[in-house]
Design an enzyme around this catalytic site. Structure first.
Site, PDB file in Angstrom:
ATOM      1  N   ASP A  78       0.861  -1.191   0.000  1.00 55.73           N
ATOM      2  CA  ASP A  78       0.000   0.000   0.000  1.00 55.73           C
ATOM      3  C   ASP A  78       0.894   1.237   0.000  1.00 55.73           C
ATOM      4  OD1 ASP A  78      -2.073   1.748   0.029  1.00 55.73           O
ATOM      5  OD2 ASP A  78      -2.901   1.140   1.958  1.00 55.73           O
ATOM      6  N   ILE A 170     -12.149   6.169   8.947  1.00 58.28           N
ATOM      7  CA  ILE A 170     -12.473   7.601   9.093  1.00 58.28           C
ATOM      8  C   ILE A 170     -13.004   7.751  10.506  1.00 58.28           C
ATOM      9  CG2 ILE A 170     -13.885   9.537   8.296  1.00 58.28           C
ATOM     10  CD1 ILE A 170     -14.129   8.051   5.587  1.00 58.28           C
ATOM     11  N   GLU A 171     -12.411   8.643  11.295  1.00 53.57           N
ATOM     12  CA  GLU A 171     -12.860   8.812  12.679  1.00 53.57           C
ATOM     13  C   GLU A 171     -13.195  10.259  12.988  1.00 53.57           C
ATOM     14  OE1 GLU A 171     -10.730   5.158  15.162  1.00 53.57           O
ATOM     15  OE2 GLU A 171     -10.410   7.234  15.792  1.00 53.57           O
ATOM     16  N   PRO A 313      -1.929   7.097  14.732  1.00 54.23           N
ATOM     17  CA  PRO A 313      -3.223   6.604  15.212  1.00 54.23           C
ATOM     18  C   PRO A 313      -3.071   5.428  16.165  1.00 54.23           C
ATOM     19  CG  PRO A 313      -2.761   5.667  13.076  1.00 54.23           C
ATOM     20  CD  PRO A 313      -1.607   6.593  13.383  1.00 54.23           C
ATOM     21  N   SER A 320      -5.442   8.317  19.704  1.00 49.74           N
ATOM     22  CA  SER A 320      -4.505   8.657  18.643  1.00 49.74           C
ATOM     23  C   SER A 320      -3.757   9.911  19.062  1.00 49.74           C
ATOM     24  CB  SER A 320      -5.238   8.888  17.320  1.00 49.74           C
ATOM     25  OG  SER A 320      -5.900   7.718  16.892  1.00 49.74           O
ATOM     26  N   HIS A 337       4.114   4.158  13.239  1.00 51.58           N
ATOM     27  CA  HIS A 337       2.997   4.667  12.421  1.00 51.58           C
ATOM     28  C   HIS A 337       1.661   4.394  13.079  1.00 51.58           C
ATOM     29  CE1 HIS A 337       2.170   0.547  11.384  1.00 51.58           C
ATOM     30  NE2 HIS A 337       1.392   0.823  10.350  1.00 51.58           N
ATOM     31  N   ALA A 339      -0.206   1.820  16.632  1.00 53.07           N
ATOM     32  CA  ALA A 339      -0.006   1.024  17.834  1.00 53.07           C
ATOM     33  C   ALA A 339       0.698  -0.296  17.535  1.00 53.07           C
ATOM     34  CB  ALA A 339      -1.352   0.754  18.507  1.00 53.07           C
TER      35      ALA A 339
END
Length: 412
Positions: A78, A170-171, A313, A320, A337, A339
């Site tokens: 990715d 999305i949070e 995050p 986050s 990047h 947890a």
């Protein structure tokens, strides 16, 4: 941080790990780090961030600096996966408890985001605008040498502004002063994976032709950056990076529109948005470290140069952070990047039930937006390391400047 000396495994360079002891790292992850440390072109050492875990070829949460070569699997499938965060002037207590015809205002927001942003394998039915892909088509001579990949450019118009699945989200979040913000985790969608897979196989073919000393089972086939194939990979990688950046930005713009509209309608408040942070954590770039220009590969690692702002995050329903980099040279100016996984996706589903995860989110007053909930345990907070413990282990890499907790989350 502890160091595994290169004499122990007879590697060419040491391994520096931002954990307290070797007991905290998986055997398979350490084995991958040893493979990296055996490569002849690694500069100084291999660095593993505190969220490190086993990846494909190279550990996720790994950072290497390579001399004159690029390793597709050390960037990852990715390409350009990363974070975007935008703060707001609205406090959670200003909208909490407001009811609409579709539940609470937060439930309405999460539901409307889920309806308006394609998630999982879904894509837009109509061709979207993309400045990045328009530019690629204008510069098609840069990409024509790889005709198998060229159709990805046109295909990308239907995926820009889409979330994907897995750990992408999305949070809607609230900081410690109660102010809301929007955080999105996503990457280059199918484009990045196809580029990685294509050039990994190309590198394997060439490494065999060159009688490379890097074993194929390491899955670390490389391309010298002065070869035509290396230059081709860098062109496609940079296209995927720009596309991932634009993808996050387009989703953020859409979510901001929805949030402002509904908060204005139901709470009577004018929403203002602060400065956006948009950063990658799967990429390679030429940087100068210890007096040499080297290709720094960050696979599940965030650049954290001194004074640089970034986003780290946690897990769904957890916390986050927005951080400021400390520019630690031993980590090649990097940090975690996220947890980091404590359970594989399969292991999480086998260990934690759907009911357990849903109840936990409800107890934490987190609104979940997800079309199918049978695999929700894959991304529950129990499947990840404690983000606060990770932050403690990297206090020489970054300084927290904003702590945020999940209020509502959209998942693929």
């Amino acid at each position: 941080m502890f160091v595994i000396d290169n004499g122990r495994f007879h590697t060419k360079v040491p391994i520096k790990i931002w954990l307290e002891s070797e007991a905290q790292i998986e055997e398979s992850c350490l084995a991958q780090a040893v493979h990296l440390a055996e490569l002849p072109f690694i500069h100084k050492w291999v660095s593993l961030m505190p969220d490190t875990h086993t990846g494909k070829g190279m550990p996720i949460g790994g950072v290497i600096a390579a001399k004159g070569v690029i390793i597709p699997n050390a960037v990852g499938v990715d390409i350009g996966c990363g974070m975007i965060f935008t703060p707001m002037n609205i406090r959670l207590d200003q909208i909490q408890g407001i009811m609409t015809g579709n539940g609470s205002l937060i439930q309405l927001l999460i539901g409307d985001i889920l309806r308006n942003v394609p998630v999982g394998f879904n894509r837009h039915k109509k061709r979207q605008e993309s400045a990045v892909l328009d530019r690629a088509k204008e510069q098609m001579e840069l990409y024509e040498a790889n005709p198998d990949l060229v159709p990805l450019i046109e295909d990308g118009y239907f995926q820009v502004g889409t979330l994907g699945g897995g750990n992408h989200f999305i949070e809607l979040q609230a900081d410690e002063d109660g102010y809301l913000g929007i955080m999105i985790h996503s990457g280059s969608r199918h484009l990045g994976k196809a580029v990685c897979d294509f050039f990994h196989n190309e590198a394997r073919r060439l490494n065999t032709k060159w009688y490379s000393q890097v074993p194929d089972d390491y899955r670390l086939a490389f391309l010298p950056t002065d070869t035509e194939e290396g230059k081709q990979y860098l062109r496609w990688m940079n296209l995927a990076l720009d596309y991932a950046y634009e993808n996050r930005q387009r989703m953020m713009e859409r979510v901001m529109e929805l949030v402002a509209k509904h908060i204005g309608k139901y709470a009577g408040l004018d929403t203002e948005f602060g400065e956006t942070i948009n950063c990658h954590h799967n990429y390679a770039a030429i940087e100068n470290h210890y007096g040499e220009n080297v290709w720094v590969h960050r696979k599940g690692a965030t650049r954290a140069q001194k004074g640089e702002t970034a986003v780290i995050p946690g897990a769904m329903g957890s916390f986050s952070y927005v951080v400021e980099g400390l520019g630690n040279p031993e980590a090649f100016c990097s940090s975690s990047h996220g947890a980091g996984r404590a359970y594989s996706r399969k292991g999480a589903v086998e260990t934690f039930s759907v009911e357990q995860v849903i109840l936990d989110l409800r107890e934490r007053q987190v609104v979940l937006g997800k079309q199918k909930k049978n695999d929700v345990a894959e991304e529950c907070r129990f499947a990840y390391k404690d983000i606060d413990a990770v932050m403690e282990q990297q206090k020489d890499l970054v300084k927290p400047i904003r702590k945020l907790r999940t209020v509502g989350v959209v998942k693929g």
